[in-house]
Scaffold this motif. Structure first.
Motif, mmCIF file in Angstrom:
data_model
loop_
_atom_site.group_PDB
_atom_site.id
_atom_site.type_symbol
_atom_site.label_atom_id
_atom_site.label_comp_id
_atom_site.label_asym_id
_atom_site.label_seq_id
_atom_site.Cartn_x
_atom_site.Cartn_y
_atom_site.Cartn_z
ATOM 1 N N GLU A 83 39.979 40.550 35.328
ATOM 2 C CA GLU A 83 41.442 40.446 35.329
ATOM 3 C C GLU A 83 42.044 40.710 33.948
ATOM 4 O O GLU A 83 43.132 41.280 33.831
ATOM 5 C CB GLU A 83 41.880 39.049 35.810
ATOM 6 C CG GLU A 83 41.473 38.706 37.213
ATOM 7 C CD GLU A 83 40.158 37.946 37.250
ATOM 8 O OE1 GLU A 83 39.927 37.227 38.221
ATOM 9 O OE2 GLU A 83 39.367 38.079 36.292
ATOM 10 N N LEU A 86 43.657 43.987 32.559
ATOM 11 C CA LEU A 86 45.047 44.397 32.759
ATOM 12 C C LEU A 86 45.788 44.496 31.432
ATOM 13 O O LEU A 86 46.725 45.276 31.293
ATOM 14 C CB LEU A 86 45.763 43.406 33.676
ATOM 15 C CG LEU A 86 45.428 43.460 35.166
ATOM 16 C CD1 LEU A 86 46.019 42.250 35.881
ATOM 17 C CD2 LEU A 86 45.943 44.756 35.775
ATOM 18 N N LYS A 108 44.781 49.964 37.461
ATOM 19 C CA LYS A 108 45.481 49.139 36.486
ATOM 20 C C LYS A 108 46.970 49.458 36.411
ATOM 21 O O LYS A 108 47.809 48.550 36.361
ATOM 22 C CB LYS A 108 44.824 49.337 35.117
ATOM 23 C CG LYS A 108 45.484 48.594 33.972
ATOM 24 C CD LYS A 108 44.719 48.849 32.685
ATOM 25 C CE LYS A 108 45.404 48.225 31.486
ATOM 26 N NZ LYS A 108 44.612 48.443 30.243
ATOM 27 N N MET A 111 48.796 47.936 39.340
ATOM 28 C CA MET A 111 48.882 46.477 39.237
ATOM 29 C C MET A 111 49.907 46.050 38.190
ATOM 30 O O MET A 111 50.665 45.094 38.404
ATOM 31 C CB MET A 111 47.512 45.902 38.897
ATOM 32 C CG MET A 111 46.523 45.878 40.049
ATOM 33 S SD MET A 111 47.105 44.897 41.472
ATOM 34 C CE MET A 111 47.390 43.305 40.699
ATOM 35 N N LEU A 112 49.969 46.738 37.059
ATOM 36 C CA LEU A 112 50.925 46.365 36.022
ATOM 37 C C LEU A 112 52.360 46.529 36.515
ATOM 38 O O LEU A 112 53.237 45.708 36.207
ATOM 39 C CB LEU A 112 50.689 47.198 34.768
ATOM 40 C CG LEU A 112 49.434 46.832 33.956
ATOM 41 C CD1 LEU A 112 49.229 47.825 32.816
ATOM 42 C CD2 LEU A 112 49.554 45.408 33.406
#
Length: 214
Positions: A83, A86, A108, A111-112
């Protein structure tokens, strides 16, 4: 993408299970099979994704300059992995499959973006990072316990269920590196605990007898 049929029942990952992920994320997910002993990534590789384990066990480890291997964490089915990547340019350790594994890949950049727009996902990731910090502190505290017999008993107490039972999902010697012991020292401590009546062993199954608490 194939998903684990039982994922919903054991999913503890920081990231949504594929079936529950928002469409903006789900369309970007992929799943990779990793053979036992194969690496998912190496320390220093560019951090392009974070992961969740659909099946198997992945081990995070670092190799020291003198050739030793330090196990940082073991992630099992339903748990997330890396995790912290990130917020990093590169992975801070190696990830190797301890058993054959299936890994769900979360890009990534996607997700960001979601962390900025989806409060539920942001809260989930934050909580996961907090749990990892807590777990790391616990392992560091265990490594300071002496002698080895005391350290092993404290670790077993953390692993035990409410009835004092521990059902290992891998060989017991695999637990040794998590608390900074050699396999030999770990087994000597187990033998001493069995002799003193603190534990009862039956293969990979251990029972704390009498019950302990820490």
């Amino acid at each position: 993408m194939r998903s684990d049929d039982n994922a919903a029942s054991f999913w503890r990952a920081a990231f949504p299970a594929p079936a529950a992920a928002p469409a903006a994320l789900r369309k970007h997910l992929s799943e990779h099979a990793i053979a036992a002993g194969a690496y998912l990534f190496h320390q220093g590789d560019p951090a392009t994704a974070v992961f969740a384990i659909a099946a198997g066990i992945m081990r995070l480890e670092r190799h020291t300059a003198d050739g030793h291997t330090i196990v940082i964490h073991r992630a099992r089915a339903g748990e997330s992995l890396a995790e912290a990547a990130l917020y990093a340019d590169g992975y801070h350790c190696h990830a190797v499959a301890e058993t054959p594994a299936r890994v769900i890949v979360y890009p990534k950049d996607v997700m960001l973006t979601l962390l900025q727009t989806d409060a539920a996902i942001a809260d989930s990731v934050t909580a996961a990072l907090a749990r990892h910090v807590q777990g790391l502190r616990t392992r560091l505290e265990l490594r300071n316990l002496r002698p080895a017999k005391t350290r092993v008993l404290a670790y077993l107490e953390l692993l035990a269920d409410d009835d004092g039972n521990i059902e290992a999902d891998r060989p017991l010697k695999a637990l040794a590196s998590e608390i900074g012991l050699t396999h030999e020292a770990f087994y000597r401590a187990l033998a001493a605990l069995a002799k003193s009546g603190d534990i009862v062993r039956d293969g990979r199954r251990i029972n704390l007898s009498p019950p302990h608490s820490i």
